[in-house]
Scaffold this motif. Structure first.
Motif, PDB file in Angstrom:
ATOM      1  N   ALA A 211       0.694  -1.012   0.052  1.00  0.00           N
ATOM      2  CA  ALA A 211      -0.078  -0.042   0.068  1.00  0.00           C
ATOM      3  C   ALA A 211       0.866   1.400  -0.036  1.00  0.00           C
ATOM      4  CB  ALA A 211      -0.827   0.025   1.233  1.00  0.00           C
ATOM      5  N   THR A 212       2.035   1.208   0.702  1.00  0.00           N
ATOM      6  CA  THR A 212       2.876   2.204   0.807  1.00  0.00           C
ATOM      7  C   THR A 212       3.350   2.753  -0.487  1.00  0.00           C
ATOM      8  OG1 THR A 212       3.591   1.831   3.069  1.00  0.00           O
ATOM      9  CG2 THR A 212       5.092   3.320   1.510  1.00  0.00           C
ATOM     10  N   LEU A 213       4.076   1.773  -1.339  1.00  0.00           N
ATOM     11  CA  LEU A 213       4.490   1.968  -2.709  1.00  0.00           C
ATOM     12  C   LEU A 213       3.260   2.195  -3.723  1.00  0.00           C
ATOM     13  CD1 LEU A 213       7.090  -0.994  -3.194  1.00  0.00           C
ATOM     14  CD2 LEU A 213       7.495   1.652  -2.505  1.00  0.00           C
ATOM     15  N   ALA A 214       2.034   1.672  -3.655  1.00  0.00           N
ATOM     16  CA  ALA A 214       1.072   1.961  -4.337  1.00  0.00           C
ATOM     17  C   ALA A 214       0.502   3.311  -4.343  1.00  0.00           C
ATOM     18  CB  ALA A 214       0.023   0.925  -4.186  1.00  0.00           C
ATOM     19  N   LEU A 215       0.388   3.769  -3.233  1.00  0.00           N
ATOM     20  CA  LEU A 215      -0.085   5.227  -2.824  1.00  0.00           C
ATOM     21  C   LEU A 215       0.936   6.059  -3.333  1.00  0.00           C
ATOM     22  CD1 LEU A 215      -2.020   4.744   0.545  1.00  0.00           C
ATOM     23  CD2 LEU A 215      -2.989   5.324  -1.473  1.00  0.00           C
ATOM     24  N   PHE A 216       2.139   6.036  -3.147  1.00  0.00           N
ATOM     25  CA  PHE A 216       3.111   6.843  -3.473  1.00  0.00           C
ATOM     26  C   PHE A 216       3.152   6.927  -4.766  1.00  0.00           C
ATOM     27  CE2 PHE A 216       7.596   8.291  -4.616  1.00  0.00           C
ATOM     28  CZ  PHE A 216       7.752   9.345  -3.456  1.00  0.00           C
ATOM     29  N   THR A 217       3.268   5.917  -5.593  1.00  0.00           N
ATOM     30  CA  THR A 217       3.574   5.761  -7.050  1.00  0.00           C
ATOM     31  C   THR A 217       2.330   6.565  -7.696  1.00  0.00           C
ATOM     32  OG1 THR A 217       4.613   3.825  -7.084  1.00  0.00           O
ATOM     33  CG2 THR A 217       3.884   4.521  -8.905  1.00  0.00           C
ATOM     34  N   PHE A 218       1.035   6.254  -7.271  1.00  0.00           N
ATOM     35  CA  PHE A 218       0.071   6.801  -7.779  1.00  0.00           C
ATOM     36  C   PHE A 218      -0.192   8.267  -7.616  1.00  0.00           C
ATOM     37  CE2 PHE A 218      -4.439   8.709  -7.190  1.00  0.00           C
ATOM     38  CZ  PHE A 218      -4.935   8.332  -8.426  1.00  0.00           C
ATOM     39  N   GLY A 219       0.300   8.890  -6.413  1.00  0.00           N
ATOM     40  CA  GLY A 219       0.391  10.196  -6.127  1.00  0.00           C
ATOM     41  C   GLY A 219       1.248  10.967  -7.053  1.00  0.00           C
ATOM     42  N   VAL A 220       2.531  10.268  -7.136  1.00  0.00           N
ATOM     43  CA  VAL A 220       3.546  11.049  -7.835  1.00  0.00           C
ATOM     44  C   VAL A 220       3.156  11.229  -9.544  1.00  0.00           C
ATOM     45  CG1 VAL A 220       5.880  11.048  -8.600  1.00  0.00           C
ATOM     46  CG2 VAL A 220       5.437  10.520  -6.316  1.00  0.00           C
ATOM     47  N   ILE A 221       2.628   9.994  -9.841  1.00  0.00           N
ATOM     48  CA  ILE A 221       2.339   9.978 -11.260  1.00  0.00           C
ATOM     49  C   ILE A 221       1.029  10.719 -11.639  1.00  0.00           C
ATOM     50  CG2 ILE A 221       1.269   8.328 -13.155  1.00  0.00           C
ATOM     51  CD1 ILE A 221       2.989   6.242 -12.014  1.00  0.00           C
ATOM     52  N   ALA A 222       0.004  11.043 -10.704  1.00  0.00           N
ATOM     53  CA  ALA A 222      -1.049  11.889 -11.044  1.00  0.00           C
ATOM     54  C   ALA A 222      -0.653  13.201 -11.105  1.00  0.00           C
ATOM     55  CB  ALA A 222      -2.246  11.548 -10.068  1.00  0.00           C
ATOM     56  N   ALA A 223       0.425  13.494 -10.170  1.00  0.00           N
ATOM     57  CA  ALA A 223       0.853  15.106  -9.838  1.00  0.00           C
ATOM     58  C   ALA A 223       0.801  15.956 -10.989  1.00  0.00           C
ATOM     59  CB  ALA A 223       1.748  15.156  -8.923  1.00  0.00           C
ATOM     60  N   PRO A 224       1.581  15.571 -12.059  1.00  0.00           N
ATOM     61  CA  PRO A 224       1.523  16.517 -13.239  1.00  0.00           C
ATOM     62  C   PRO A 224       0.296  16.682 -13.801  1.00  0.00           C
ATOM     63  CG  PRO A 224       3.249  14.821 -13.218  1.00  0.00           C
ATOM     64  CD  PRO A 224       2.217  14.323 -12.203  1.00  0.00           C
ATOM     65  N   GLU A 225      -0.615  15.760 -13.811  1.00  0.00           N
ATOM     66  CA  GLU A 225      -1.821  16.226 -14.442  1.00  0.00           C
ATOM     67  C   GLU A 225      -2.910  16.721 -13.489  1.00  0.00           C
ATOM     68  OE1 GLU A 225      -5.193  13.418 -16.841  1.00  0.00           O
ATOM     69  OE2 GLU A 225      -3.997  12.668 -15.249  1.00  0.00           O
ATOM     70  N   ARG A 226      -2.781  16.488 -12.116  1.00  0.00           N
ATOM     71  CA  ARG A 226      -3.908  16.863 -11.410  1.00  0.00           C
ATOM     72  C   ARG A 226      -3.514  18.142 -10.496  1.00  0.00           C
ATOM     73  NH1 ARG A 226      -7.616  11.681  -9.439  1.00  0.00           N
ATOM     74  NH2 ARG A 226      -7.521  10.432 -11.152  1.00  0.00           N
ATOM     75  N   GLY A 227      -2.222  18.192 -10.328  1.00  0.00           N
ATOM     76  CA  GLY A 227      -1.632  19.155  -9.372  1.00  0.00           C
ATOM     77  C   GLY A 227      -1.207  18.557  -7.995  1.00  0.00           C
ATOM     78  N   TRP A 228       0.118  18.937  -7.352  1.00  0.00           N
ATOM     79  CA  TRP A 228       0.373  18.377  -6.104  1.00  0.00           C
ATOM     80  C   TRP A 228      -0.738  18.666  -5.137  1.00  0.00           C
ATOM     81  CZ3 TRP A 228       4.411  15.191  -5.859  1.00  0.00           C
ATOM     82  CH2 TRP A 228       5.137  14.948  -6.831  1.00  0.00           C
TER      83      TRP A 228
END
Length: 518
Positions: A211-228
């Motif tokens: 869950a740690t890796l999945a949440l972190f990876t999703f957040g970082v990948i989605a950030a450029p599109e959705r904003g930090w």
């Protein structure tokens, strides 16, 4: 009556080593081949920039997050059994990927393929630790590391040739066939071994770590599109931090943890884990990012891009062997730290090469990066298996390979987000005088450029010429190389600090000594 041949097990060991090394070739081949295939997949099946990014990240996420769990399962249920199950499912998912109808299906199958890869690598490498002793084990794991290098060295070129001749689906078909060869050679000759003290899988730790890796990876990948600052990104990153704390709490309390946190009290153990982290940022991320640049931005064919990538990866076939011979006189930690400094020099040199200068201009810095990264590459696996007792080989290889693969997945997500963010700023300067609404598609264009999709970036910003888009990408890539240079230098400093001292026996490591020539 025919008497059993007492030397039969010994004669079978080379084929077992061959099988595990074939698996070690096909795993990075699947990783690098998927990266080279991404532009071709996007052209045929479409898909958003985020969905195309997951073609690589989905594989790395499940592969990295489940390696420690797979190591524990290998200790409990048997190294041979887990290797067989893992390589079998890897073959099936590879064939399924060759027939995938959409990018969404590719993403899902790549995640399943990563699970299978974790089982195959953990079972196979733990089995090697049981089959070989002393210097033979050191040589076997050196060959394992070299096999990874072969997969990385020739993966882009092989993928480029296959895509050009047969199409991108043949890349996944070829990985399935190589996996079948590994199963055929090794599984019948591999003996079953277990850890008699193993107590089962640490489910709470496994779930928390994944869950740690999945949440972190999703957040970082989605950030450029959705904003930090978006709720989805901020929530994912906060959730990752929370699950990491849960993981540490769980592992510090269970009797037989998946990750023995006490090992991190040993300086040399910490230093060993720094080696794959350093190679992630000096080398692995370029294996993914450079094909996207060469094919998607500079317009090279897949074959031409694969040929250029040999300059980066070919040193992995020679340098580890040479460096291993030097450990008779120079400690492995010193050689590894020097290697990172050499790679950092190559990264800085590469930052001086303009986008569009593909050809001879990029070859010397890529060679220097490959030489530098190759110096610690051949020493890592041998060092990693020496820090815990032999009967804990599943855990030892699980920890090291998790650091390697999970670090690669995290590094790819971070580097992709950094490149998209810098490209956003760079393109913003170009659009300073553009009309209303331009900024709304700026983030989309920047993210498309970061994935090597120049055509869709141009569609997002039709008022900007392709020449300016390429110039914006070039500036962003140059700044990214500066970031990678800094991280690589810091890795060198850490390795010098933790691994340059002579090895010693440590009770916390079960009495295992880490030799400088391991």
């Amino acid at each position: 009556m025919t008497q059993p041949d007492p030397h039969a097990p010994e004669r079978g060991k080379p084929l077992i080593l061959l099988a595990v090394c074939l698996a070690a070739v096909v795993l990075p081949l699947s990783f690098s081949g998927g990266a080279v295939s991404t532009p071709a997949i996007g052209r045929e099946l479409g898909g958003s920039a985020v969905s195309l990014t997951w073609i690589t990240n989905a594989f790395m996420l499940t592969f990295g997050s489940l390696l420690m769990a797979a190591g524990a399962l290998a200790d409990v249920y048997g190294r041979k059994r887990l290797f067989g199950i893992g390589i079998g499912f890897f073959i099936l998912t590879s064939f399924a990927l060759a027939a995938a109808p959409t990018v969404a299906w590719i993403d899902i199958l790549r995640a399943v393929q990563g699970i299978a890869a974790a089982a195959a690598l953990a079972g196979g490498s733990a089995a090697l630790a049981q089959e070989f002793e002393g210097h033979a084990r050191t040589r076997a794991f050196s060959m394992l590391g070299t096999s990874f290098g072969i997969g990385l060295a020739f993966g882009p070129l092989l993928a480029g040739v296959l895509i050009d001749v047969f199409g991108w689906r043949s890349v996944f078909l070829s990985t399935g066939l190589i996996g079948a060869a590994a199963m055929l050679f090794g599984l019948p000759r591999m003996r079953e071994t277990r850890d008699p003290g193993a107590r089962g899988l640490d489910w709470p730790g496994t779930i928390a770590f994944t869950a740690t890796l999945a949440l972190f990876t999703f957040g970082v990948i989605a950030a450029p599109e959705r904003g930090w600052s978006s709720a989805a990104v901020a929530g994912s990153l906060a959730g990752a931090a929370l699950m990491l704390a849960v993981f540490v709490a769980v592992e510090s309390r269970v009797a037989r943890p998946m990750l023995d946190l006490s090992l991190f009290r040993i300086p040399r153990f910490v230093g060993v884990q720094m080696l794959p982290i350093g190679t992630c940022y000096s080398y692995i991320v370029l294996v993914v990012m450079l094909p996207l640049r060469f094919i998607g931005i500079e317009g090279l064919s897949e074959i031409d891009a694969g040929i250029l990538m040999i300059a980066l990866s070919a040193p992995m076939l020679v340098v580890p062997v040479v460096v291993a011979s030097l450990t008779r006189w120079v400690p492995a930690g010193v050689l590894s730290g020097i290697g990172f400094l050499v790679a950092a020099a190559g990264l800085h040199w590469f930052s001086l090469v303009e986008v569009g200068s593909a050809g001879f201009a990029v070859v010397p810095p890529m060679l220097l990066i490959g030489i530098g990264a190759g110096m610690p590459w051949g020493l890592m696996d041998g060092l990693a298996v020496s820090v815990v007792p032999k009967e804990r080989a599943g855990m030892a290889t699980g920890i090291f390979n998790t650091t390697r693969v999970a670090g690669e997945g995290i590094a790819l997500a971070i580097v992709g987000a950094i490149l998209a963010a810098i490209a956003n700023v760079s393109l913003g300067a170009v659009l300073a005088e553009s009309g209303a609404g331009a900024a709304g598609r700026l983030a989309e264009a920047a993210q498309r450029l970061a994935t090597g999709d120049l055509a869709h970036a141009a569609q997002a910003l039709p008022q900007v010429s392709r020449q300016l888009l390429v110039a914006g990408y070039g500036e962003a890539f140059r700044m990214l190389l500066h970031v990678l240079t800094a991280v690589t230098v810091l890795s060198a400093v850490a390795v010098f600090g933790f691994l340059s001292r002579p090895p010693r026996r440590d009770a916390d490591a079960g009495g295992a000594a880490v030799r400088p020539n391991a």
